[in-house]
Design an enzyme around this catalytic site. Structure first.
Site, PDB file in Angstrom:
ATOM      1  N   SER A  54       0.834  -0.933  -0.015  1.00 31.56           N
ATOM      2  CA  SER A  54      -0.245  -0.184  -0.167  1.00 31.56           C
ATOM      3  C   SER A  54       1.182   1.234  -0.366  1.00 31.56           C
ATOM      4  O   SER A  54       1.456   1.360   0.732  1.00 31.56           O
ATOM      5  CB  SER A  54      -0.877   0.099   1.031  1.00 31.56           C
ATOM      6  OG  SER A  54      -1.677   1.428   1.208  1.00 31.56           O
ATOM      7  N   TYR A  72      -2.007   0.071  10.535  1.00 33.20           N
ATOM      8  CA  TYR A  72      -1.803  -0.821   8.765  1.00 33.20           C
ATOM      9  C   TYR A  72      -0.671   0.040   8.328  1.00 33.20           C
ATOM     10  O   TYR A  72      -0.215  -0.932   7.223  1.00 33.20           O
ATOM     11  CB  TYR A  72      -3.250  -0.429   8.049  1.00 33.20           C
ATOM     12  CG  TYR A  72      -3.243  -0.555   6.605  1.00 33.20           C
ATOM     13  CD1 TYR A  72      -3.847  -1.279   6.568  1.00 33.20           C
ATOM     14  CD2 TYR A  72      -3.521   0.353   5.661  1.00 33.20           C
ATOM     15  CE1 TYR A  72      -3.987  -2.524   4.576  1.00 33.20           C
ATOM     16  CE2 TYR A  72      -2.980   0.643   4.293  1.00 33.20           C
ATOM     17  CZ  TYR A  72      -3.859  -1.573   4.183  1.00 33.20           C
ATOM     18  OH  TYR A  72      -3.453  -2.057   2.526  1.00 33.20           O
TER      19      TYR A  72
END
Length: 246
Positions: free
Chosen positions: A141, A155
């Protein structure tokens, strides 16, 4: 024709990747955790474009489940040519100071430990004496380089581990003909934002990217499929941003 296993393959980027694979005539094995209806719908969509597909339920953070998923995929579809390590979670936006230990533990169990387990199984099964050992694509990501302050620093950290895994594993498996790469999506319109409590996040923040919009799952899938395919035969250890310039 290739056989591809996609973890978390029944929704979002995983589903778009499955459809793109099927359009090339490849067989796909899709894993999911809870959503039976999404799995059934993904299987119908893949079948509709002529792809051979199976869906398999399991938790990527459980070692026994991961081994069973790989065994089932090979038993039903044959030897794997590629693995897309996509399954992951996000949690509601907050500062690290406000995060409970249980949240942090689950985040790293799924996004890091689960990814490593899947990468390990792929490493054991993909190398073959036929000139090419196949391809592993990990889904990272843009958060791994942006940090996601005040939202998802847990995250972001879990995805930074994926970047490091990609670089190291590519060096381990290169001599065996196995390519290992990562795709780093940015703000993509998928259900994951709703699970983080902000269903409109991608569209809202996407307007501020250099390209002026959020991305679509199909745009990420195109990058994943390129890395799986033989067209990327000299690409390994790469981390490809699909983030609209963000």
């Amino acid at each position: 024709m290739k056989t591809i296993l996609i973890t978390g393959g029944t929704r979002g980027i995983g589903r778009a990747t499955a459809l793109a694979c099927a359009e090339k005539g490849w067989s796909v094995a899709l894993t999911f955790l809870h959503d039976l209806s999404a799995a059934a719908e993904a299987a119908r969509e893949v079948s509709a474009v002529g792809g051979r597909v199976i869906t398999m339920q399991g938790d990527v953070s459980a070692e026994s489940d991961v081994v069973s998923l790989f065994n089932e995929a090979e038993s039903k579809l044959g030897p794997l040519d590629g693995v897309v390590i996509n399954a992951g979670i996000v949690a509601p936006s907050m500062r690290l100071a406000d995060m409970e230990g249980a949240r942090l533990k689950r985040m790293f169990e799924v996004n890091v430990f689960g990814a490593y387990l899947c990468a390990r199984e792929a490493s054991r099964r993909l190398p073959r004496d036929r000139g090419t050992g196949g391809s592993i694509v990990l889904i990272s990501s843009a958060a791994s380089r942006l940090g996601s302050p005040f939202e998802y620093v847990d995250y972001a950290g879990s995805k930074a581990a994926i970047d490091t895994l990609t670089v190291g594993l590519a060096k381990e498996l290169g001599p065996q003909g196995v390519r290992v790469n990562a795709v780093r999506p940015g703000l993509i319109e998928t259900e994951i934002h709703a699970s983080g409590g902000q269903p409109d996040r991608a569209r809202r923040l996407g307007a501020g990217t250099p390209m002026g919009r959020a991305g679509r799952p199909e745009e990420v899938a195109a990058a994943i499929v390129w890395l799986l395919d033989d067209d990327a035969s000299y690409t390994t250890g790469a981390i490809l941003d699909v983030a609209g310039g963000r």
